[in-house]
Write a protein that holds these residues in place. Sequence first.
Motif, short mmCIF file in Angstrom:
data_model
loop_
_atom_site.label_atom_id
_atom_site.label_comp_id
_atom_site.label_asym_id
_atom_site.label_seq_id
_atom_site.Cartn_x
_atom_site.Cartn_y
_atom_site.Cartn_z
N TYR A 78 0.78 -1.12 0.05
CA TYR A 78 0.05 0.00 0.08
C TYR A 78 0.85 1.15 0.10
CZ TYR A 78 -3.40 3.53 1.96
OH TYR A 78 -4.09 4.63 2.03
N PRO A 127 -4.10 0.72 7.83
CA PRO A 127 -3.88 1.67 6.85
C PRO A 127 -4.30 3.14 7.31
CG PRO A 127 -5.25 -0.21 6.02
CD PRO A 127 -4.90 -0.47 7.44
N ASP A 128 -4.99 2.98 8.56
CA ASP A 128 -4.98 4.46 9.04
C ASP A 128 -3.81 5.21 9.56
OD1 ASP A 128 -8.28 4.87 9.44
OD2 ASP A 128 -7.79 2.70 9.93
N LYS A 133 -2.53 6.71 6.63
CA LYS A 133 -3.08 7.67 6.06
C LYS A 133 -3.05 8.97 6.94
CE LYS A 133 -7.10 7.55 3.67
NZ LYS A 133 -8.50 7.41 3.32
N LEU A 178 -4.26 9.63 -1.81
CA LEU A 178 -4.81 8.69 -0.63
C LEU A 178 -6.08 8.36 -1.00
CD1 LEU A 178 -3.55 10.70 2.68
CD2 LEU A 178 -3.01 8.26 1.82
N ASP A 179 -6.96 9.09 -1.53
CA ASP A 179 -8.41 9.20 -1.93
C ASP A 179 -8.44 7.94 -3.04
OD1 ASP A 179 -9.65 10.74 -0.12
OD2 ASP A 179 -9.88 12.30 -1.38
N VAL A 180 -7.46 7.88 -4.05
CA VAL A 180 -7.57 7.21 -5.08
C VAL A 180 -7.20 5.65 -4.85
CG1 VAL A 180 -6.59 6.72 -7.29
CG2 VAL A 180 -7.43 9.10 -6.76
N VAL A 181 -5.99 5.50 -4.02
CA VAL A 181 -5.25 4.22 -3.94
C VAL A 181 -6.12 3.53 -2.70
CG1 VAL A 181 -3.31 3.09 -3.04
CG2 VAL A 181 -3.08 5.13 -4.62
N LYS A 182 -6.28 2.38 -3.35
CA LYS A 182 -7.11 1.59 -2.32
C LYS A 182 -6.51 0.86 -1.48
CE LYS A 182 -10.23 -2.62 -2.39
NZ LYS A 182 -10.73 -3.87 -3.09
N PRO A 183 -6.66 0.95 0.00
CA PRO A 183 -5.79 0.36 0.91
C PRO A 183 -6.01 -1.11 1.23
CG PRO A 183 -7.41 1.69 1.98
CD PRO A 183 -7.87 1.61 0.47
#
Lengths: 121, 311
Positions: B222, B266-267, B270, B304-309
Amino acid sequence: MLLVANVAIYLGLLLGIIRGRRFRLPSNPTVEEAFKILEKSLTRTFPDLPAGYTWKEVVNRLKASNLDLDWYEIEDTVRKYEEFRYGGIDYKNANVDAILRLAVSLKKVEKDARISQIQST
Amino acid sequence: MLAYLKSKVLEEVGKVVIGRDEETTLLLTALIARGHVLLEGVPGTSKTLLAKSFSRCLGLRFRRVQFTPDMLPLDIVGGFIFNMKSREFEFKEGPVFTNILLADEINRAAPKVQSALLESMQELQVTVEGQTSKLPSPFMVIATQNPLDFEGVYPLPESEMDRFMIRIEFGYPNQNVEVEILKRNLTELDLDVVKPVISNEELIEAFKVVDSVKASIEILEYVSKLAIGTRTDNRINLGASPRAAVQLVQVARANAALEGRTYVTPDDIKKLAGVALAHRMRLDRSAALKGLATNTSAVIQQVLDVVKPPR
């Protein structure tokens, strides 16, 4: 006239059955399956949701909605799932039903959104 | 254990610095992740005060260097000085030989002085005229700088920027906090009220805890996707380096440890991607002129909005 009405009624029934089958919940889903169902439900309810969301973000946002759910239970299940998913820790007593209930409740959100959209137009 | 450490640090720093809990936590996160920190903001927003009070509560050796345009590299790292008694050149250690180095207004010095810190920040050692000396452990640089549109500042070289694990931006406080600051400053501020609350042993233990935090392969993938996302974005001239990705994972592990977890989520990534990546990236000038992006932080948010975690 009657024929057209008949076709419309049967077509509606058929579509309802197909839709029901598509979103039928598995009998004994695992935690992973439950989260997959939630993911599908989220994508359907919020088509504009950015791909980069995390479970915590989603739960925090949904908590602000009027869904009558046990959020403590849901958050606890998310935490246990994350322990398993990223920490490799076995999950014990993970409440799959809490996640499934959330997934099903999103249909209500979807319905309410549609009603408010119709009312606004 | 680390949660207790955090509450102690926040309590001590809070005795003199008001409304900067988030920034203090980030400083502590970078410290236990063994990283360096750049504090950026307009003058008078308590950057130096925070750095000083944070250092005081650690109970480690602390040196402060005020960077000025006429400084030389040997003012930082030290140099050979002729000893009249022994009739030999002896190495005199510069202020960099400490645990916590506060490089105040680092961008007021010329680039060659700023670059004097490169080796010490990356390799924790100093080489002068072929002689290499190890720095004390732990070693952390807390640098402060004014925004680049201020007079008399030199932008830090990219290689130097890349060595800071995180950059913390200091905005103005809100009105309530400002009133509290005014009240507290009616009497003279005394830094002596800040007591050392973390011992060296506790810090070493904290390093071990951070090292034991797991970052799964999916989390690493990720982070890699995010870094690639910044490099392939047309609005960016210089994307996040592999070192940036490494440091993002490390600071995320420290954040997880402070939150009492043994794994990175992932949080964590982010939450820290902005502070760990934005300062290392450069906006494309034409993209900025066309208004396609205002700053690198905004681009990171979009990535961050586009990449899927991993979910």
